[in-house]
Design an enzyme around this catalytic site. Sequence first.
Site, PDB file in Angstrom:
ATOM      1  N   SER A  59     102.259 -23.707 -26.906  1.00  0.00           N
ATOM      2  CA  SER A  59     101.381 -24.880 -27.020  1.00  0.00           C
ATOM      3  C   SER A  59     102.112 -26.153 -26.597  1.00  0.00           C
ATOM      4  CB  SER A  59     100.860 -25.016 -28.456  1.00  0.00           C
ATOM      5  OG  SER A  59     100.142 -23.875 -28.852  1.00  0.00           O
ATOM      6  N   ASP A  60     103.371 -26.269 -26.986  1.00  0.00           N
ATOM      7  CA  ASP A  60     104.182 -27.397 -26.525  1.00  0.00           C
ATOM      8  C   ASP A  60     104.361 -27.363 -25.009  1.00  0.00           C
ATOM      9  OD1 ASP A  60     104.798 -28.917 -28.813  1.00  0.00           O
ATOM     10  OD2 ASP A  60     106.360 -27.531 -29.411  1.00  0.00           O
ATOM     11  N   LEU A  61     104.679 -26.186 -24.498  1.00  0.00           N
ATOM     12  CA  LEU A  61     105.005 -26.069 -23.075  1.00  0.00           C
ATOM     13  C   LEU A  61     103.803 -26.371 -22.190  1.00  0.00           C
ATOM     14  CD1 LEU A  61     107.220 -22.861 -23.231  1.00  0.00           C
ATOM     15  CD2 LEU A  61     107.992 -25.224 -22.981  1.00  0.00           C
ATOM     16  N   GLY A  66     103.078 -30.026 -22.164  1.00  0.00           N
ATOM     17  CA  GLY A  66     104.014 -30.698 -21.274  1.00  0.00           C
ATOM     18  C   GLY A  66     103.626 -30.548 -19.815  1.00  0.00           C
TER      19      GLY A  66
END
Length: 413
Positions: A181-183, A186
Amino acid sequence: MSETVQSAGPLAGLTVLDLSRVLAGPWSSQMLGDLGANVIKVEQPGQGDDTRRWGPPFLEDGSNDAAYYLCTNRNKQSIAINMAEPEGAALIRKLAAQADIVLENFRVGGLVKYGLDYDSLRAICPDVIYCSITGFGQDGPYKDRGGYDFLIQGMSGLMSVTGHPDGEPGGGPTKVGVPISDLVTGLYATISILAALNHRNATGEGQYIDCALLDGQVALLVNQASNYLNGGMIPRRLGNAHPNTVPYQDFSCADGDVLVALGNDRQFRAFCALIGRDDLAGDPRFASNGGRSTHRGVLIPAMQETIAAWQSADLITAMEKAKLPGGKVNEIPEILADPQIAHRGLVHDMQRSDGTPVKVIGFPGKLSRTPATYRKAPPRCGEDTAAVLGEALGLDEAEIARLMAAGIIADSL
């Protein structure tokens, strides 16, 4: 295009002021740095990015930086400024006035008191591109909640389709093995920034970008969400099986597992011939993908029984010769030593400013004229403070020394 521009990267000449930490923001700014942008990472004196302590393992070079931090902070200069001090916030505003892009992942409204929010910076730099990354976005009922990858994987529905089915050994919701989810947020942030840059090139206008982890992860539900929205099918966990394409999963051979990914009817018939099961290919229930999906409960056990007698290497070799997609499940050391990865040059050796070696996974896009570059290893916290403030803001040694003595700025931890 000149050789100088080619070697510097397609974003050479752009400056990114990176106020973000942990992963989604730094992942975005690292990509911009790989493509040639000058990235200035602002960190808290005496502490730095949280991921510097997310170990083990740690570098044994005096910094004790975690390997986690190293994966997402190359091609950046690190400056340590205490934005809670008015003088510190003023220094950051001066840097922002010279930046093309400002990237931050504070809670909604968290930078207003420092004069580092979009409205404050737009007043001094009207064409700035300002990207905020939060868990849930700048508005809506959840906007004030903190957002973390694990939380978002669960809330977004991703974990409801990841893992073994209920009732099977190990059944239950499972997170993805990387902070997806972070990646992906980003990545969406980077895409949005590049789109905003193109708009600015055409009009001279900057703009504000609002990226949310939940939005990014819901967008990444792709076929699973479409299956529900357009077909009313509620997706469930299927282990390594595919909800729409059959067979598309792992199978156990006599000595290990293989991956079989057959995307069309021709490939299915060819695979059945390869394993000696023309009877399956000739069964009208399995003639089309829709039929195979409907009758997977009959087809898959029959395939499992036959494949179980094969040696995994023999089956993979036979599939390669038949040009059928298949392979093995690699462990991380295996894939990083794989000849294909070596040929593609994906692992890079870098050195920190003190000579400490660091290995990084490179930028995967291969640009023929303006390739990604690897100019600076992930820095120590604050190691570039004096250099950046001297060059960008014209501060002399005496002023830098005064600011350090006052605790407004700091050099390497």
